[in-house]
Structure formats: structure tokens, C-alpha cells
Scaffold this motif. Sequence first.
Motif, PDB file in Angstrom:
ATOM      1  N   ASN A  87       0.631  -1.236  -0.292  1.00 40.12           N
ATOM      2  CA  ASN A  87      -0.187   0.127  -0.016  1.00 40.12           C
ATOM      3  C   ASN A  87       1.136   1.153   0.220  1.00 40.12           C
ATOM      4  OD1 ASN A  87      -2.321  -0.872   0.390  1.00 40.12           O
ATOM      5  ND2 ASN A  87      -2.179  -1.735   2.486  1.00 40.12           N
ATOM      6  N   ILE A  88       0.605   2.445  -0.796  1.00 37.62           N
ATOM      7  CA  ILE A  88       0.682   3.240  -0.417  1.00 37.62           C
ATOM      8  C   ILE A  88       0.794   4.363   0.628  1.00 37.62           C
ATOM      9  CG2 ILE A  88       1.515   5.746  -1.767  1.00 37.62           C
ATOM     10  CD1 ILE A  88       1.539   4.137  -4.435  1.00 37.62           C
ATOM     11  N   ILE A  89       1.495   5.002   1.499  1.00 37.14           N
ATOM     12  CA  ILE A  89       1.025   5.994   2.518  1.00 37.14           C
ATOM     13  C   ILE A  89       1.370   7.341   2.512  1.00 37.14           C
ATOM     14  CG2 ILE A  89       1.156   6.318   5.222  1.00 37.14           C
ATOM     15  CD1 ILE A  89       2.508   3.250   5.384  1.00 37.14           C
ATOM     16  N   ILE A  90       0.910   8.219   2.048  1.00 33.75           N
ATOM     17  CA  ILE A  90       1.347   9.300   2.130  1.00 33.75           C
ATOM     18  C   ILE A  90       1.550  10.367   3.239  1.00 33.75           C
ATOM     19  CG2 ILE A  90       0.926   9.645  -0.552  1.00 33.75           C
ATOM     20  CD1 ILE A  90      -1.887  11.194   0.660  1.00 33.75           C
ATOM     21  N   TYR A  91       2.432  10.925   3.113  1.00 29.77           N
ATOM     22  CA  TYR A  91       2.338  12.411   4.282  1.00 29.77           C
ATOM     23  C   TYR A  91       2.740  13.584   4.267  1.00 29.77           C
ATOM     24  CZ  TYR A  91       3.879  14.685   8.841  1.00 29.77           C
ATOM     25  OH  TYR A  91       4.212  15.255   9.219  1.00 29.77           O
ATOM     26  N   GLY A  92       2.056  14.252   4.674  1.00 31.06           N
ATOM     27  CA  GLY A  92       2.092  16.190   4.570  1.00 31.06           C
ATOM     28  C   GLY A  92       2.148  16.836   3.433  1.00 31.06           C
ATOM     29  N   GLY A  93       2.550  17.868   2.925  1.00 33.36           N
ATOM     30  CA  GLY A  93       1.684  18.279   1.338  1.00 33.36           C
ATOM     31  C   GLY A  93       1.123  19.486   2.426  1.00 33.36           C
ATOM     32  N   SER A  94       1.500  20.569   1.477  1.00 29.86           N
ATOM     33  CA  SER A  94       0.256  21.896   1.790  1.00 29.86           C
ATOM     34  C   SER A  94      -1.031  21.984   0.730  1.00 29.86           C
ATOM     35  CB  SER A  94       1.083  22.923   2.101  1.00 29.86           C
ATOM     36  OG  SER A  94       1.767  24.324   0.992  1.00 29.86           O
ATOM     37  N   ILE A  95      -1.146  22.750   0.437  1.00 30.96           N
ATOM     38  CA  ILE A  95      -2.640  23.231   0.072  1.00 30.96           C
ATOM     39  C   ILE A  95      -2.030  24.321  -1.022  1.00 30.96           C
ATOM     40  CG2 ILE A  95      -4.077  22.284   1.074  1.00 30.96           C
ATOM     41  CD1 ILE A  95      -5.322  25.009   1.629  1.00 30.96           C
TER      42      ILE A  95
ATOM     43  N   PHE B 219      -5.185  18.203   4.307  1.00 32.99           N
ATOM     44  CA  PHE B 219      -6.370  17.595   5.424  1.00 32.99           C
ATOM     45  C   PHE B 219      -6.085  16.252   4.690  1.00 32.99           C
ATOM     46  CE2 PHE B 219      -6.137  20.858   8.270  1.00 32.99           C
ATOM     47  CZ  PHE B 219      -5.299  20.647   9.546  1.00 32.99           C
ATOM     48  N   PRO B 220      -5.892  14.806   5.284  1.00 28.71           N
ATOM     49  CA  PRO B 220      -5.055  14.494   6.603  1.00 28.71           C
ATOM     50  C   PRO B 220      -3.972  14.487   6.108  1.00 28.71           C
ATOM     51  CG  PRO B 220      -6.340  12.476   5.278  1.00 28.71           C
ATOM     52  CD  PRO B 220      -6.717  13.585   4.432  1.00 28.71           C
ATOM     53  N   HIS B 221      -2.528  14.772   7.183  1.00 27.79           N
ATOM     54  CA  HIS B 221      -1.613  15.059   7.156  1.00 27.79           C
ATOM     55  C   HIS B 221      -1.043  13.443   6.343  1.00 27.79           C
ATOM     56  CE1 HIS B 221      -2.010  18.258   9.276  1.00 27.79           C
ATOM     57  NE2 HIS B 221      -1.856  18.080  10.499  1.00 27.79           N
TER      58      HIS B 221
ATOM     59  N   SER C 196       0.185  11.153  19.602  1.00 26.60           N
ATOM     60  CA  SER C 196       1.629  11.703  20.457  1.00 26.60           C
ATOM     61  C   SER C 196       2.581  11.151  19.286  1.00 26.60           C
ATOM     62  CB  SER C 196       2.104  10.795  21.800  1.00 26.60           C
ATOM     63  OG  SER C 196       1.804   9.461  21.455  1.00 26.60           O
ATOM     64  N   ASN C 197       3.493  11.980  19.840  1.00 26.76           N
ATOM     65  CA  ASN C 197       5.306  11.942  18.506  1.00 26.76           C
ATOM     66  C   ASN C 197       4.975  12.421  17.385  1.00 26.76           C
ATOM     67  OD1 ASN C 197       6.527  11.357  21.127  1.00 26.76           O
ATOM     68  ND2 ASN C 197       6.024   9.364  20.698  1.00 26.76           N
ATOM     69  N   THR C 198       3.602  12.455  17.022  1.00 19.08           N
ATOM     70  CA  THR C 198       3.177  12.600  15.541  1.00 19.08           C
ATOM     71  C   THR C 198       4.036  13.873  15.260  1.00 19.08           C
ATOM     72  OG1 THR C 198       1.308  14.064  16.000  1.00 19.08           O
ATOM     73  CG2 THR C 198       0.969  12.021  15.519  1.00 19.08           C
ATOM     74  N   PRO C 199       4.643  14.289  14.095  1.00 20.50           N
ATOM     75  CA  PRO C 199       5.479  15.196  13.444  1.00 20.50           C
ATOM     76  C   PRO C 199       4.410  16.560  13.627  1.00 20.50           C
ATOM     77  CG  PRO C 199       5.652  13.629  11.688  1.00 20.50           C
ATOM     78  CD  PRO C 199       4.648  13.009  12.834  1.00 20.50           C
ATOM     79  N   ASN C 200       5.193  17.526  13.258  1.00 28.53           N
ATOM     80  CA  ASN C 200       4.200  18.647  12.590  1.00 28.53           C
ATOM     81  C   ASN C 200       3.384  18.442  11.802  1.00 28.53           C
ATOM     82  OD1 ASN C 200       3.704  20.500  14.720  1.00 28.53           O
ATOM     83  ND2 ASN C 200       6.180  20.459  14.841  1.00 28.53           N
ATOM     84  N   PRO C 201       2.622  19.363  10.819  1.00 31.17           N
ATOM     85  CA  PRO C 201       2.468  19.424   8.991  1.00 31.17           C
ATOM     86  C   PRO C 201       3.969  19.436   8.458  1.00 31.17           C
ATOM     87  CG  PRO C 201       0.813  20.555  10.599  1.00 31.17           C
ATOM     88  CD  PRO C 201       1.718  20.374  11.695  1.00 31.17           C
ATOM     89  N   LEU C 202       4.803  18.953   7.853  1.00 30.82           N
ATOM     90  CA  LEU C 202       5.537  19.604   7.145  1.00 30.82           C
ATOM     91  C   LEU C 202       4.938  19.171   5.597  1.00 30.82           C
ATOM     92  CD1 LEU C 202       7.935  17.016   9.125  1.00 30.82           C
ATOM     93  CD2 LEU C 202       8.097  19.412   8.709  1.00 30.82           C
ATOM     94  N   THR C 203       5.299  20.244   4.577  1.00 22.79           N
ATOM     95  CA  THR C 203       6.109  20.224   3.195  1.00 22.79           C
ATOM     96  C   THR C 203       7.686  20.046   2.967  1.00 22.79           C
ATOM     97  OG1 THR C 203       6.040  22.767   2.755  1.00 22.79           O
ATOM     98  CG2 THR C 203       4.077  21.851   2.341  1.00 22.79           C
TER      99      THR C 203
END
Length: 359
Positions: free
Chosen positions: A281-289, A300-302, A321-328
Motif C-alpha cells: 500500500n502507499i502511505i502519504i504524509y504531509g504537504g500543503s494546499i 488534510f489529512p496529514h 503523541s509523537n506525530t510530527p508537525n505538518p511538514l512540506t
Amino acid sequence: MRFFQIALFSFLLQCSLFFLVTCLKGRSGQTSVLVGTKLYFFGGKNLAILNVNKVVSNITNEVWYLDLSNSSLFDTATPIWYQDVGMPRGVIMATSCVSLTNNSAVFLIGGRQYLSNSNNISFNSPIFRFDLNNNSLWTIPNITNFNNTFKTRNLIQAVIDKKGKVFIFGGRSYFVNDSDNSPIMYYNDMNIVDINTMSWSTLVIPQAPKSFCYTATLLQTGLIIYIGGVDYNISSGITLVNMSEIRIFDTTNYIWFTKTASGSFIGGRIGHTAVLDQNGNIIIYGGSISIDNVDGLPSFPHLAILNTSTWVWSIPDISPSNTPNPLTFHSAAFYKNYMVIAFGKCIIIMIYFDNKNLL
Ligand SMILES: *[C@@H]1O[C@H](CO)[C@@H](O)[C@H](O)[C@H]1NC(C)=O
Ligand SMILES: *[C@@H]1O[C@H](CO)[C@@H](O)[C@H](O)[C@H]1NC(C)=O
Ligand SMILES: *[C@@H]1O[C@H](CO)[C@@H](O)[C@H](O)[C@H]1NC(C)=O
Ligand SMILES: *[C@@H]1O[C@H](CO)[C@@H](O)[C@H](O)[C@H]1NC(C)=O
Ligand SMILES: *[C@@H]1O[C@H](CO)[C@@H](O)[C@H](O)[C@H]1NC(C)=O
Ligand SMILES: *[C@@H]1O[C@H](CO)[C@@H](O)[C@H](O)[C@H]1NC(C)=O
Ligand SMILES: *[C@@H]1O[C@H](CO)[C@@H](O)[C@H](O)[C@H]1NC(C)=O
Ligand SMILES: *[C@@H]1O[C@H](CO)[C@@H](O)[C@H](O)[C@H]1NC(C)=O
Ligand SMILES: *[C@@H]1O[C@H](CO)[C@@H](O)[C@H](O)[C@H]1NC(C)=O
Ligand SMILES: *[C@@H]1O[C@H](CO)[C@@H](O)[C@H](O)[C@H]1NC(C)=O
Ligand SMILES: *[C@@H]1O[C@H](CO)[C@@H](O)[C@H](O)[C@H]1NC(C)=O
């Protein structure tokens, strides 16, 4: 079932959405590859906040790696960083891939090139080769049939197949030097480089949108999955890609097609990352609009997962807990059961200091 965890390795110290001044030092827009247990980072924008009014940044040629085999690494507050031989140029918004057949090497492809640790544009070669066997030597390979439109191609992501063929879709151009004011060009082509022969070919895909800032993930089946990013066309300019529209290139028959994904609503984004997990499966994280020259708002979602058998998006339920701040413009890799996220920008309104840096 907790099937993955997020570890954050970052130079961003206690960076939060609200306290810009606590970001003392940062890096973003680097490219990263996992070579065995070593997670390499190439270049990026190096940023230091000296005080509230003074921020300095430049494009670095630095190469760093982490050795993920050392379990103490997962104390993410104190990872041990190893520095390797610097690149011939400072590079940002490039892509990289590793070949472990024949002589192992990393190929750093495209991006915006600068004199090392400066903001002075200085293009050198569209590909740099980093020899993993020979003292981390950087060389400029001789490419046959190079397509000159690729010279300044950036905001791209390459994948490499088992035979050593590299596929790079779309992207956009950049300025060749500081006094170049030529218009930015956008592309809907597939550039294919065979690293055994260093021969280049370009396949224009008329039915594909001109697209950049997407993620590219190669599945076992030979399909490259393109997610998110932005499209360019003359009537609408730059628009975020609908995350339900999954673009696919089949590397076995060179056919481009799209699939409609269902499931959870996933907001469009740029500057996100994607990894292939152990289940395919593909997991995506972060990004901005944001699609202009500020970092804008987080998408959203991160974190989201695309099931590549059913093409259903889902949003995993993980402990906050321990999740990073939203990043790009961070980087991500999948190692054992971990998605490792590194560097990047906290998403806050932070103006770029290079006025040619359009994204
Ligand atoms: C590049 O930026 C870093 C901070 O990120 C700074 O320490 C370094 O001095 C800068 N280099 C130049 C040549 O300005
Ligand atoms: C592993 O990490 C520990 C502590 O962080 C360090 O002392 C040790 O040298 C590291 N080992 C290797 C092989 O890098
Ligand atoms: C970058 O360009 C500026 C302005 O032209 C110049 O003063 C500076 O020396 C250049 N930096 C490098 C590293 O060549
Ligand atoms: C290693 O690099 C050197 C140049 O620094 C070169 O002369 C030599 O042929 C290279 N060896 C291999 C095995 O590629
Ligand atoms: C590329 O070709 C030039 C001229 O033929 C040669 O001098 C150079 O060594 C070649 N570079 C590589 C990396 O093979
Ligand atoms: C900078 O780029 C422009 C546009 O390609 C070109 O005309 C000019 O000669 C270049 N200047 C230098 C110093 O290379
Ligand atoms: C190794 O390189 C040669 C050309 O130098 C190429 O013909 C061969 O396919 C490569 N092997 C693999 C496994 O990539
Ligand atoms: C080079 O790339 C451009 C832009 O995609 C394309 O129009 C052109 O046909 C390519 N040239 C060759 C020789 O493939
Ligand atoms: C341009 O992009 C917009 C937004 O994605 C789309 O609605 C429109 O059909 C596109 N126009 C052309 C000519 O492709
Ligand atoms: C995105 O694509 C899906 C599936 O085709 C469609 O249902 C939805 O309306 C699209 N969203 C937007 C904002 O165009
Ligand atoms: C993908 O979805 C199908 C149907 O819900 C499920 O059977 C399968 O286990 C999922 N794949 C993974 C790898 O989670």
C-alpha cells in the motif's frame, strides 16, 4: 493493529505552527534515498533563523546519512548524523534513485542547481552519479540522446525498475542563471534513462496533464503510481490535482491511464511524500494546499493510505503523541515497519528569500 510508526529526524528544533522563532535551523527540498540501512539526504535549502528579523538561507551541496541499523537511532531526539562527500553543486527540488546492480551508485537527477551553499543559480549536469563503492566519488556521466528540455527540470520524482531504467514524469523548467528571465515551461513527458548505457529517451504523453510536485511510487507489478501535486494548463494555470484521480504509468507496455480512487476524502497537496509499505500500500504524509510562493496551509489529512488493490483511500487511526508537525518538502522512506520522515518545513507563512523560487 499498529503496523507502522512515524519517526521524525529533524533539524527543526521544537518547531510548532505558532512559534516561528523556535525554528532555529532547518532544511527542506532535499532528496533522499535508502541504500540498505543507510538513509541518505542530498542538498536542500539550508535555513537559519538568526533572530526574528534575520533569516539566512542558501542551497547546500551537503550529503548526510543516518544508519537506521542502529536501534538507538529511534531515540529521534539524538540521531547520529554522518556527513559524506558533497555534491558538485547545491541542489534543491531534485530527485534521486539508487542502483545496486553492477557498481552501486546513486543517481541525482534534475533539480535547481546553485554554486554550493549560495543562492547563485549555476546549472551543471542533469545527472550526477554518486559512487557508493569508490569513496563516494561524484561524477558527471556522459549521456547519449539527452533531451535538452530536461536541463533545468525540477519538482519531479524518479523511480528505477529492476533492470536499471529510470522513469521521470513531467516537472517544470527553471532559470539557467541569475539573469535568465525566460518563461517557465511545463511538461507532460516521460523521460527514460537506462543507467547501464546512460542512454536517454523521451516519450511525450499527449493525454497526460502537464504536472509537477506529485509523488511517484513503483509497485511490484511495474505500475508507477502518481499522487497529488499540481497540473498546469493554459486556461486554468496551476491547479491542485484531485486526490481521487490516480495517474498510472505501466512500465511494461508504456501505457498511461487513470484510476478513480474511492474512500476517505483526501485533500489535494504539494510537497508531500509517499512510501510503499510492506503490504504494497502507499502511505502519504504531509504537504500543503498552497500553490504560490508561500508555504500556506497544511493539507488534510496529514497521513493517508491508498490500498493499491482496491484503490480505496483510508485515514489511519494513530496516536497523536509523537506525530510530527505538518511538514512540506520533507523526505520519507520506508524501513522495516517504519515510515521515516525527515527535515522539511513546518507549514507556516514563511516567505522564500530567493525571489526566483516560485514554489
Ligand atoms: C548558508 O546557510 C547556512 C545556514 O543555513 C549558513 O550557516 C551558511 O553560512 C550559509 N552559507 C553562505 C555561504 O552564506
Ligand atoms: C549507535 O548509537 C549509539 C548511541 O546513540 C552510539 O554510541 C554508537 O556509536 C552507535 N553505533 C554505530 C555503529 O553507529
Ligand atoms: C553570488 O553572486 C553574488 C552577486 O553577484 C556575488 O557577490 C557572490 O560572490 C556570488 N557567490 C558565489 C559563491 O559565487
Ligand atoms: C575510482 O575513482 C578513481 C578516481 O578517483 C578512478 O581512477 C578509478 O578508476 C575508480 N575505480 C573504480 C573501480 O571505478
Ligand atoms: C565523458 O566523456 C569525456 C570525453 O569523451 C571523457 O573525458 C570523460 O571521462 C567521460 N566521463 C565519464 C564519467 O565517463
Ligand atoms: C543566462 O541565461 C540567458 C538565457 O538563457 C542567456 O542568454 C545568458 O547568456 C546567460 N548568461 C550567462 C552569464 O551565462
Ligand atoms: C550491468 O551493466 C552492463 C553494461 O555495462 C549491462 O549490460 C547489464 O545489464 C548490467 N547488469 C544489470 C544486472 O543491470
Ligand atoms: C524532448 O522533450 C520535449 C518536451 O517533452 C519533446 O517535445 C521532444 O519531442 C523531446 N525530443 C525528443 C528527441 O524526444
Ligand atoms: C485545465 O484545467 C482545468 C482544471 O483542472 C480543467 O477543468 C480544464 O478542463 C483544463 N483545460 C484544458 C484545456 O485542458
Ligand atoms: C474529484 O474526483 C472525484 C472522482 O472523480 C469526483 O467525484 C470529485 O467531484 C472531484 N472533486 C473535485 C473537487 O473536482
Ligand atoms: C486492501 O483492501 C482489501 C479489501 O478491503 C483488503 O482485503 C486488503 O487486505 C487490503 N490490502 C491491504 C494490504 O491492506
